[in-house]
Design an enzyme around this catalytic site. Structure first.
Site, PDB file in Angstrom:
ATOM      1  N   LEU A   1       0.814  -1.223   0.000  1.00 28.21           N
ATOM      2  CA  LEU A   1       0.000   0.000   0.000  1.00 28.21           C
ATOM      3  C   LEU A   1       0.842   1.266   0.000  1.00 28.21           C
ATOM      4  CD1 LEU A   1      -2.724  -1.036   2.597  1.00 28.21           C
ATOM      5  CD2 LEU A   1      -2.826  -1.209   0.112  1.00 28.21           C
ATOM      6  N   GLY A   2       2.079   1.165   0.428  1.00 24.17           N
ATOM      7  CA  GLY A   2       2.948   2.342   0.452  1.00 24.17           C
ATOM      8  C   GLY A   2       4.339   1.938   0.882  1.00 24.17           C
ATOM      9  N   LYS A   3       5.324   2.727   0.469  1.00 23.25           N
ATOM     10  CA  LYS A   3       6.678   2.438   0.957  1.00 23.25           C
ATOM     11  C   LYS A   3       7.476   3.720   1.049  1.00 23.25           C
ATOM     12  CE  LYS A   3       8.807   1.141  -3.437  1.00 23.25           C
ATOM     13  NZ  LYS A   3       9.596   0.121  -4.134  1.00 23.25           N
ATOM     14  N   GLY A   4       8.511   3.698   1.863  1.00 24.46           N
ATOM     15  CA  GLY A   4       9.316   4.896   2.074  1.00 24.46           C
ATOM     16  C   GLY A   4      10.675   4.538   2.618  1.00 24.46           C
ATOM     17  N   THR A   5      11.362   5.548   3.075  1.00 23.40           N
ATOM     18  CA  THR A   5      12.746   5.386   3.516  1.00 23.40           C
ATOM     19  C   THR A   5      12.878   4.367   4.640  1.00 23.40           C
ATOM     20  OG1 THR A   5      12.910   7.749   3.107  1.00 23.40           O
ATOM     21  CG2 THR A   5      14.764   6.729   4.217  1.00 23.40           C
ATOM     22  N   PHE A   6      11.948   4.378   5.580  1.00 19.42           N
ATOM     23  CA  PHE A   6      12.115   3.574   6.782  1.00 19.42           C
ATOM     24  C   PHE A   6      11.370   2.248   6.745  1.00 19.42           C
ATOM     25  CE2 PHE A   6      12.723   7.902   8.910  1.00 19.42           C
ATOM     26  CZ  PHE A   6      14.094   7.825   8.748  1.00 19.42           C
ATOM     27  N   GLY A   7      10.563   2.008   5.736  1.00 19.97           N
ATOM     28  CA  GLY A   7       9.826   0.755   5.727  1.00 19.97           C
ATOM     29  C   GLY A   7       8.716   0.752   4.709  1.00 19.97           C
ATOM     30  N   LYS A   8       7.703  -0.085   4.957  1.00 19.69           N
ATOM     31  CA  LYS A   8       6.606  -0.200   4.003  1.00 19.69           C
ATOM     32  C   LYS A   8       5.308  -0.509   4.734  1.00 19.69           C
ATOM     33  CE  LYS A   8       9.051  -3.346   1.831  1.00 19.69           C
ATOM     34  NZ  LYS A   8       9.504  -4.379   0.872  1.00 19.69           N
TER      35      LYS A   8
ATOM     36  N   ASP B   1       0.435  16.227  11.628  1.00 19.99           N
ATOM     37  CA  ASP B   1       0.665  15.820  10.241  1.00 19.99           C
ATOM     38  C   ASP B   1      -0.640  15.717   9.454  1.00 19.99           C
ATOM     39  OD1 ASP B   1       2.510  15.301   8.270  1.00 19.99           O
ATOM     40  OD2 ASP B   1       2.554  13.142   8.616  1.00 19.99           O
TER      41      ASP B   1
END
Length: 486
Positions: free
Chosen positions: A163-170, A280
């Site tokens: 569903l989503g991913k980024g620098t620190f994980g998914k 946020d």
């Protein structure tokens, strides 16, 4: 009750989190873990009669790192705020000075860790819902431990879609094998939270789980660890991001924006009443459930993944949503959430961001200086609401006064809203997502849902039973579950 004492004080250079200049701040480190910074040295620290600080955060359970970039004698404080990694960067003139600060901070952090009563660690408490949490309010939180509950591991879930991913994980859509229920699992790599050979970083339940329950906040169901990952299993709202729906329709009617705005206000009022600032609010963090009601998520992963080459420090946060006081690196309170509400409601009703420029420096300038403009089509009530929420000065902002959410709720834009009905989900959503089942991901980004799931390396779905707790010293208490299956 132990008296709070100043353990160390002095001048530090603090790096701005968004506008990356160094600013001198006079910091006080206190025995309760608070680490507060002022523009000038406070005249008197007796009886705590001092001006409000510009910076105020906690060093409880933090990780400390030394670096010589971008300046010599730099140190970074990193900790987990709810399920999001945050960092603060400082530098001093000499290695000796840096060492003094690091030892002082570590001593305070260790002292706080040792204060947790043993019987509290043994006690299993019921937690129905979790929510974004302020690191400094750990003492106010109820905790839930896995003691008395079956251990949850990665093998308890089927992994369906990314569903989503980024620098620190998914974040992965998962199905719990035992119940067939669907959840979003946020997986963070431990290595980004703890460096090898660094001081042990303990995550206690009081930090991560807060006993909160609200219809428009995403619930946390489980949290557990493997040898190299932290896993948060959260309620899954599959009606899609508000961002997705708005980009399809370009603009929402004022009535539709009023409905979503009211549900967000209800959730923020609830969090603020518990001394939690969400910080946020942005369209990407606002989901719809299958019925069309709002769910505020905590899937934050630093999607941008923009890394500052000098420090390898990741830029987290969507710059378009940053409030002026955040950009100025002043301490910010509840009013920052009302700015966020103003930005998302402006987007909903006007079809664009209130301030935008591809160049971040120019964008920050607009946020700090530019007057807000409105389309002619907007009603006077909507203009008044947005102008109030998007005031640059947080003290002048709608919701920025002592009455907080009540100021926003009593604004004439919301005159038709029965707030009790909002909280009880009695209002009919203006749009019902066309989902056929809980697993239907038609409202998620194809870029993610088309990818196959890989957890690298795939064979490390550790059997945690094979790991004695003393073999994983960094996160000795990190496993718990909500004690009621709904």
């Amino acid at each position: 009750m132990n008296e709070v004492m100043v353990i160390k004080e002095g001048w530090l250079q603090k790096r701005g989190e968004y506008i990356k200049t160094w600013r001198p701040r006079y910091f006080l480190l206190k025995s309760d873990g608070s680490f507060i910074g002022y523009k000038e040295k406070p005249e008197s620290t007796e009886h705590n009669v001092v001006l409000p600080p510009l910076n105020n955060f906690s060093v409880a359970e933090c990780q400390l790192m030394k670096t010589e970039r971008p300046r010599p004698n730099t140190f970074v404080i990193r900790c987990l705020q709810w399920t999001t990694v945050i960092e603060r960067t400082f530098h001093v003139d000499t290695p000796e000075e840096r060492e003094e600060w690091i030892i002082a901070i570590q001593t305070v952090a260790n002292g706080l860790k040792n204060q947790v009563p043993e019987d509290e660690e043994e006690e299993a408490m019921e937690v129905k819902y979790g929510s974004p949490s302020d690191v400094s309010s750990a003492e106010q939180m109820d905790v839930a431990m896995s003691k008395g509950h079956p251990k949850v591991t990665m093998n308890d879930f089927d992994y369906l879609k990314l569903l989503g991913k980024g620098t620190f994980g998914k974040v992965i859509l998962v199905r719990e094998k035992a119940t067939g229920r669907y959840y979003a699992m946020k997986i963070l790599r431990k290595e980004v939270i703890i460096a090898k050979d660094e001081v042990a970083h303990t995550l206690t339940e009081s930090r991560v789980l807060q006993n909160t329950k609200h219809p428009f906040l995403t619930a946390l169901k489980y949290a557990f660890q493997t040898s190299d990952r932290l896993c948060f299993v959260m309620e899954y709202a599959n009606g899609g991001e508000l961002f997705f729906h708005l980009s399809r329709e370009r603009v929402f009617t004022e009535d539709r924006a009023r409905f979503y705005g009211a549900e967000i206000v209800s959730a923020l009022e609830y969090l603020h009443s518990r001394n939690v600032v969400y910080r946020d609010i942005k369209l990407e963090n606002l989901m719809l459930d299958k019925d069309g009601h709002v769910k505020i998520t905590d899937f934050g992963l630093c999607k941008e993944g923009i890394t500052d080459g000098a420090t390898m420090r990741t830029f987290c946060g969507t710059p378009e949503y940053l409030a002026p006081e955040v950009l100025e690196d002043n301490d910010y309170g509840r009013a920052v959430d009302w700015w966020g509400l103003g930005v998302v409601m402006y987007e909903m009703m006007c079809g664009r961001l209130p301030f935008y420029n591809q160049d971040h420096e120019r964008l920050f300038e607009l946020i700090l200086m530019e007057e807000i403009r409105f389309p002619r089509t907007l009603s006077p009530e909507a203009k008044s609401l947005l102008a109030g929420l998007l005031k640059k000065d947080p003290k002048q902002r709608l919701g920025g006064g002592p009455n907080d959410a009540q100021e926003v709720m009593s604004h004439r834009f919301f005159v038709s809203i029965n707030w009790q009905d909002v909280t009880e989900r009695k209002l009919t959503p203006p749009f019902k997502p066309q989902v056929t089942s809980e697993i239907d991901t038609r409202y998620f980004d194809d870029e993610f849902t088309a990818q196959s799931i890989t957890l690298t390396p795939p064979d490390r779905y550790d059997n945690l039973d094979a790991l004695e707790s003393d073999q994983r010293p960094h996160f000795p208490q990190f496993s718990y579950s909500a004690s009621i299956r709904e």
